[in-house]
Write a protein that holds these residues in place. Structure first.
Motif, short mmCIF file in Angstrom:
data_model
loop_
_atom_site.label_atom_id
_atom_site.label_comp_id
_atom_site.label_asym_id
_atom_site.label_seq_id
_atom_site.Cartn_x
_atom_site.Cartn_y
_atom_site.Cartn_z
N LYS A 3 -5.79 -13.44 4.87
CA LYS A 3 -6.87 -12.48 4.86
C LYS A 3 -6.36 -11.16 4.30
CE LYS A 3 -11.07 -11.12 6.05
NZ LYS A 3 -12.28 -11.63 5.37
N VAL A 4 -6.99 -10.72 3.20
CA VAL A 4 -6.69 -9.42 2.63
C VAL A 4 -7.95 -8.59 2.77
CG1 VAL A 4 -5.97 -8.16 0.58
CG2 VAL A 4 -5.05 -10.45 1.01
N THR A 5 -7.85 -7.49 3.48
CA THR A 5 -9.02 -6.68 3.80
C THR A 5 -8.93 -5.32 3.13
OG1 THR A 5 -9.22 -7.77 5.96
CG2 THR A 5 -10.40 -5.71 5.66
N GLN A 6 -9.97 -4.99 2.37
CA GLN A 6 -10.05 -3.66 1.77
C GLN A 6 -11.06 -2.85 2.57
OE1 GLN A 6 -9.58 -5.54 -2.64
NE2 GLN A 6 -10.12 -3.39 -2.61
N VAL A 19 -8.80 10.66 -3.18
CA VAL A 19 -9.43 9.44 -2.69
C VAL A 19 -8.37 8.45 -2.22
CG1 VAL A 19 -10.98 7.52 -3.27
CG2 VAL A 19 -11.33 9.77 -4.32
N PHE A 20 -8.62 7.85 -1.07
CA PHE A 20 -7.71 6.85 -0.50
C PHE A 20 -8.42 5.50 -0.44
CE2 PHE A 20 -4.27 9.54 1.09
CZ PHE A 20 -4.87 10.78 1.11
N LEU A 21 -7.80 4.48 -1.02
CA LEU A 21 -8.27 3.10 -0.88
C LEU A 21 -7.22 2.35 -0.06
CD1 LEU A 21 -9.55 2.29 -4.49
CD2 LEU A 21 -10.77 3.37 -2.59
N GLU A 22 -7.71 1.70 1.00
CA GLU A 22 -6.78 1.05 1.93
C GLU A 22 -6.88 -0.47 1.80
OE1 GLU A 22 -5.72 4.82 3.54
OE2 GLU A 22 -4.77 2.85 3.68
N CYS A 23 -5.73 -1.11 1.99
CA CYS A 23 -5.67 -2.57 1.92
C CYS A 23 -4.74 -3.07 3.03
CB CYS A 23 -5.16 -3.02 0.56
SG CYS A 23 -4.92 -4.79 0.38
N VAL A 24 -5.20 -4.06 3.78
CA VAL A 24 -4.39 -4.63 4.85
C VAL A 24 -4.36 -6.15 4.70
CG1 VAL A 24 -4.18 -4.92 7.34
CG2 VAL A 24 -4.98 -2.74 6.41
N GLN A 25 -3.17 -6.74 4.85
CA GLN A 25 -3.06 -8.21 4.84
C GLN A 25 -2.43 -8.67 6.15
OE1 GLN A 25 0.19 -9.76 4.59
NE2 GLN A 25 1.44 -8.03 3.90
N ASP A 26 -2.82 -9.89 6.56
CA ASP A 26 -2.43 -10.36 7.89
C ASP A 26 -1.44 -11.51 7.85
OD1 ASP A 26 -5.39 -12.43 8.72
OD2 ASP A 26 -3.98 -12.47 7.04
N MET A 27 -0.78 -11.73 6.68
CA MET A 27 0.10 -12.89 6.55
C MET A 27 1.56 -12.52 6.40
SD MET A 27 -1.37 -15.68 7.03
CE MET A 27 -0.19 -16.84 6.35
N ASP A 28 1.91 -11.29 6.73
CA ASP A 28 3.31 -10.89 6.68
C ASP A 28 3.90 -11.05 5.27
OD1 ASP A 28 6.46 -11.66 8.28
OD2 ASP A 28 5.40 -9.74 8.18
N SER A 75 -1.72 1.40 0.38
CA SER A 75 -2.77 2.36 0.07
C SER A 75 -2.67 2.81 -1.38
CB SER A 75 -2.67 3.58 0.98
OG SER A 75 -2.74 3.19 2.34
N LEU A 76 -3.81 2.92 -2.01
CA LEU A 76 -3.90 3.47 -3.37
C LEU A 76 -4.53 4.85 -3.27
CD1 LEU A 76 -3.60 2.91 -6.47
CD2 LEU A 76 -6.00 2.19 -6.41
N ILE A 77 -3.90 5.82 -3.92
CA ILE A 77 -4.36 7.21 -3.82
C ILE A 77 -4.72 7.73 -5.21
CG2 ILE A 77 -3.75 9.54 -3.05
CD1 ILE A 77 -1.50 7.94 -1.36
N LEU A 78 -5.93 8.25 -5.33
CA LEU A 78 -6.32 8.96 -6.54
C LEU A 78 -6.14 10.44 -6.24
CD1 LEU A 78 -7.86 6.17 -6.54
CD2 LEU A 78 -9.54 7.29 -8.01
N GLU A 79 -5.15 11.05 -6.85
CA GLU A 79 -4.75 12.41 -6.48
C GLU A 79 -5.87 13.42 -6.74
OE1 GLU A 79 -2.13 13.20 -4.86
OE2 GLU A 79 -0.97 11.36 -4.99
N SER A 80 -6.53 13.29 -7.87
CA SER A 80 -7.66 14.17 -8.23
C SER A 80 -8.61 13.32 -9.05
CB SER A 80 -7.16 15.37 -9.02
OG SER A 80 -8.26 16.19 -9.42
N ALA A 81 -9.60 12.75 -8.38
CA ALA A 81 -10.44 11.73 -9.00
C ALA A 81 -11.14 12.26 -10.25
CB ALA A 81 -11.48 11.25 -8.00
N SER A 82 -11.20 11.38 -11.24
CA SER A 82 -11.92 11.70 -12.47
C SER A 82 -12.91 10.59 -12.79
CB SER A 82 -10.95 11.89 -13.64
OG SER A 82 -10.27 10.68 -13.90
N THR A 83 -13.89 10.88 -13.62
CA THR A 83 -14.95 9.91 -13.90
C THR A 83 -14.40 8.64 -14.55
OG1 THR A 83 -15.44 11.06 -15.96
CG2 THR A 83 -16.79 11.64 -14.04
#
Lengths: 115, 110
Positions: A3-6, A19-28, A75-83
């Motif tokens: 399971k990969v959860t965004q 902007v922060f995009l988070e991702c978690v996986q449960d399979m080590d 986590s993926l970070i967009l430091e200063s989001a652009s279009t």
């Protein structure tokens, strides 16, 4: 089952926001990846990580950074989001065992719109 | 770098028909996966098949690594099969990431 959860399916942000995009996986899994998908360009790798606190640039890292403080979270970070960062973002994970020959498992994706 | 080409780019089928999707790659690989991306954008693992043949219900896949191609077979297609099918490979590069083809867009009509 892997399971990969965004954290978000849809996200709307404004130009210049962090902007922060988070991702978690449960399979080590040791390996985690961030891709973006754009029409006509397919899926392209932004960053990946093969261990806690380790990160490697992919094909299109400009404008992004990542954080991996715990094995299950990337986590993926967009430091200063652009279009031009409006896109579909996909996270994936895979186990390490000569890491290039294990199947990758993907999250459901985050559709990010930058206004 | 390695090139991945998928054909056909678009395919329209009547429900119940069979189809074959092809993936050609330009170098040896040690990871090949087929994915289905549904209309909601979810990327679903279908097969992990760097070589050989696998079957899962109405779907099967064959990879002939020595000739650098893979085939995905869909039998008795259903409307829920609609979406984009991607082939993705890794050939042992340092990044460990997958290189994706541009996909085959499948539309199954009732």
């Amino acid at each position: 089952d892997v399971k990969v959860t965004q954290s978000s399916r849809y996200l709307v942000k404004r130009t210049g926001e962090k902007v922060f995009l988070e991702c978690v996986q449960d399979m080590d899994h040791e390996n985690m990846f961030w891709y973006r998908q754009d029409p006509g360009l397919g899926l392209r790798l932004i960053y990946f990580s093969y261990d806690v606190k380790m990160k490697e640039k992919g094909d299109i890292p400009e404008g992004y950074s990542v954080s991996r403080e715990k094995k299950e979270r990337f986590s993926l970070i967009l430091e200063s989001a652009s279009t031009n960062q409006t896109s579909m973002y996909l996270c994936a994970s895979s186990p390490w065992r000569s890491y290039s020959n294990q199947p990758q498992h993907f999250g459901d994706g985050t559709r990010l719109s930058i206004l | 770098g390695i090139q991945v080409e998928q054909s056909p780019p678009d395919l329209i089928l009547q429900e119940g028909a069979n189809s074959t999707l092809r993936c050609n790659f330009s170098d040896s690989v040690n990871n090949l996966q087929w994915f289905h991306q549904n209309p909601w954008g979810q990327l679903i693992n279908l097969f992990y098949i760097p070589s050989g043949t696998k079957q899962n219900g109405r779907l099967s896949a064959t990879t002939v690594a020595t000739e650098r191609y893979s085939l995905l077979y869909i039998s008795s297609s259903q409307t829920t099969d609609s979406g984009v099918y991607f082939c993705a490979v890794n050939h042992g590069g340092s990044q460990g990431n997958l290189i994706f083809g541009k996909g085959t867009k499948l539309s199954v009509k009732p």
